[in-house]
Design an enzyme around this catalytic site. Structure first.
Site, PDB file in Angstrom:
ATOM      1  N   CYS A  45     -10.487   4.532  -5.811  1.00  0.00           N
ATOM      2  CA  CYS A  45      -9.700   3.882  -4.766  1.00  0.00           C
ATOM      3  C   CYS A  45     -10.103   4.401  -3.388  1.00  0.00           C
ATOM      4  CB  CYS A  45      -8.216   4.125  -5.002  1.00  0.00           C
ATOM      5  SG  CYS A  45      -7.628   3.446  -6.560  1.00  0.00           S
TER       6      CYS A  45
ATOM      7  N   GLU B  89      -7.998  -2.140  -8.858  1.00  0.00           N
ATOM      8  CA  GLU B  89      -8.087  -2.265  -7.401  1.00  0.00           C
ATOM      9  C   GLU B  89      -8.521  -3.678  -7.005  1.00  0.00           C
ATOM     10  OE1 GLU B  89      -8.472   0.299  -4.107  1.00  0.00           O
ATOM     11  OE2 GLU B  89      -6.616  -0.237  -5.105  1.00  0.00           O
TER      12      GLU B  89
ATOM     13  N   TYR C  67     -10.040   3.393   8.257  1.00  0.00           N
ATOM     14  CA  TYR C  67     -10.737   3.450   6.976  1.00  0.00           C
ATOM     15  C   TYR C  67     -12.251   3.597   7.126  1.00  0.00           C
ATOM     16  CZ  TYR C  67      -6.498   2.518   4.394  1.00  0.00           C
ATOM     17  OH  TYR C  67      -5.246   2.632   3.843  1.00  0.00           O
TER      18      TYR C  67
ATOM     19  N   ASP D  29       0.821  -1.208   0.000  1.00  0.00           N
ATOM     20  CA  ASP D  29       0.000   0.000   0.000  1.00  0.00           C
ATOM     21  C   ASP D  29       0.857   1.261   0.000  1.00  0.00           C
ATOM     22  OD1 ASP D  29      -2.645   0.886  -0.171  1.00  0.00           O
ATOM     23  OD2 ASP D  29      -2.733   1.349   1.971  1.00  0.00           O
TER      24      ASP D  29
END
Length: 563
Positions: A162, A235, A193, A56
């Site tokens: 994303c 993704e 998140y 990431d």
């Protein structure tokens, strides 16, 4: 699945909202990826998670670089400022990422090589930011000052999905923290998140995209939409590329190997279709009567006006509905079973089977199906509207047949198997086996008789068992049955995985009274993932008394076949 309310971050007519809504399929596929399912279960292997964090970092570096390049291209002061703020946020997040990585034992001083899926997305993004965009006139580099101002919009369009997908998955994963509480190893990561601040960042990105899209032409908006969807697909590839070293329950197709067979069954009416096939055949019969009147043909249909035929079908439909409801009431035990009682359920289904056969007899004796032309049936079937994602599921499954030891079967009460065959149009007749009733024809015209091969729930389950018995003579098997109605109940329960489409009240009432539980598919498979202890664990078993509910064929696709 969680309601995707987060899509509505922008107002009516928002380009970002429209692009996200049209990407729901990819979002669901991400949820059903092995990496996310293991993460949601709280059982993801630590080394896999460390690898994900390390990879990431490359995404964040590419984001920061792409923002810088987009800022240089923007000609609007407000847009420049917004892009600048997002770039600062990306750099700040990168710093936090480094500290989190160190907490997880990742040495960030060593070079971390991006895997092919990571590289594919970062190269895609930076190519767009540098002006290498495939657009209306073909691929090429954007060089003129006027065209360069559009690079900012294209670049943000390739980054927005994303952010939105990460926010969506964060909220989805947050729902499952309750199962592990404070012991959930990835709690802090998921809370980041699923936080309000991350949602605000995703919304800010979408607002910027909407602003940059205002002055674009329709063709240019199509380019951005294409880039948005391409980014989403990359993704999904990224999530699916994460190395999973532990046993995992998705996709279901991977749970079988050369030693066993995967057998997929599905009902047809209202499971695959939007309309019931009996109503469709009734409309063809009415059309046939109209043609007969116009041509003066001397047959049974010509002796009745189209309105008479329509009235007759309406009367049959009303009678069927009224008697069906009474029949369902008779199936309900006076007291709800405390445990799953399959024997009692099978015995009660004898009444429903008798009812269905009597209803078919009335239709045959009426002669209303006489005179229907096979070509009309085939043309109607080719135009028949299916549930979103249904045809794609079967086409992908059949195309994978060479790689799978698999069989695909439609089990249906439909009066005319030719209608089903024309709907799917699968290449070889053996690709998708149709088990249904057949019209009797003289030439290509229906006599009004039906070859009664499958009329009742007992007929369905008998065929279901016969198919699995044939498969079982050579190898072990794993089965999935997809249905929507009370007539599918026995097959749904006997399959290793029974998946219910739609929200049939009669199915739930009869099932619950006999001790059947209905569990949403996604939470159900997360629970199953927690039960997987070793590679040979078989967590899916028939006659468990548990059925799984799905909101769409996309969910079924993600679970059974993967992205």
């Amino acid at each position: 699945m969680a309601v995707l309310a987060t899509a509505a971050t922008a107002g009516e007519g928002s380009a970002a909202r429209r692009f996200w809504i049209s990407s729901m399929e990819e979002a669901i596929f991400a949820s059903y990826s092995p990496f996310v399912v293991c993460l949601a279960s709280g059982k993801l292997d630590m080394e896999t998670f460390r690898n994900y964090i390390a990879q990431d970092v490359h995404f964040l570096k590419a984001f920061a670089q792409a923002f810088e390049m987009a800022e240089e291209c923007a000609d609007d002061d407000d847009a420049k400022a917004a892009i600048g703020e997002l770039r600062k946020a990306a750099l700040h997040k990168l710093k936090i990422h480094y500290s989190v990585a160190q907490e997880w034992g990742i040495d960030m001083t060593k070079e971390i090589i991006p895997n092919p899926a990571t590289l594919k997305y970062t190269e895609f993004l930076l190519a767009i930011a540098s002006g290498k965009i495939e657009g209306g006139k073909g691929p090429g580099r954007i060089d003129t000052p006027f065209e360069k101002t559009k690079i900012a919009a294209y670049t943000v369009g390739a980054m927005t999905p994303c952010m939105r997908l990460d926010a969506f998955l964060g909220k989805e994963l947050q729902l499952h923290l309750q199962y592990e509480g404070s012991g959930y190893p990835y709690k802090k990561w998921i809370e980041t998140y699923s936080s309000a601040s991350f949602e605000a960042s995703a919304a800010q990105m979408e607002e910027l995209l909407d602003k940059l899209c205002v002055s674009l032409t329709g063709e240019e908006l199509e380019i951005i939409e294409k880039l948005y969807h391409q980014a989403m697909k990359l993704e999904i590839e990224f999530f699916n590329a994460q190395p999973i070293v532990q046993p995992v329950v998705v996709p279901f197709k991977k749970l079988h190997d050369a030693s066993n067979n995967l057998v997929i069954f599905s009902d047809f009416d209202l499971t695959c279709t939007v309309l019931d096939s009996s109503a469709i055949l009734a409309e063809i019969a009415i059309l046939t009567a109209s043609k007969a009147v116009q041509s003066g043909t001397d047959n049974l249909s010509a002796q009745r006006s189209p309105s008479d035929v329509r009235d007759s079908w309406s009367a049959f439909s009303k009678q069927y509905t009224e008697e069906f409801e009474k029949c369902i009431e008779s199936l309900l035990p006076s007291k709800q079973a405390e445990t799953f009682d399959y024997e009692s359920l099978c015995k009660n289904y004898e009444q429903l089977s008798y009812f269905e056969k009597q209803a078919n007899s009335r239709v045959i004796e009426s002669g209303l199906l006489k005179g229907i032309n096979l070509e009309d049936i085939r043309r109607t079937g080719e135009r028949l509207v299916l549930q979103d994602g249904c045809k794609e599921f079967f086409h992908k499954a059949i195309n994978m047949k060479g790689k799978l030891n698999a069989g695909f079967h439609i089990l249906s009460y439909c009066w005319c198997a030719d209608l089903i065959r024309s709907v799917f149009g699968s290449g070889s007749p053996n690709d998708l086996s149709i088990h249904s009733n057949e019209f009797n024809y003289e030439g290509s015209v229906s006599t009004g008789e039906i070859v009664r091969a499958m009329e009742s729930p007992l007929d369905k389950v008998k065929t279901f068992r016969s198919i699995l018995a044939d498969v079982g003579r050579e190898k072990e098997h794993m089965s999935v049955y997809i249905g929507d109605s009370v007539g599918d109940m026995l097959c749904l329960l006997e399959a290793d995985v029974g998946i219910v489409m739609g929200s049939s009240l009669s199915l739930r009432r009869v099932g619950e009274q006999h001790g059947v539980s209905f569990v949403p598919l996604y939470p159900g498979l997360i629970k199953k993932q927690r039960e997987v202890l070793r590679e040979d664990s078989r967590v899916w078993k028939g006659l468990s008394g548990v059925l799984y509910t799905a909101s769409s064929w996309t969910e079924i696709h993600g679970f059974v076949l993967g992205a």
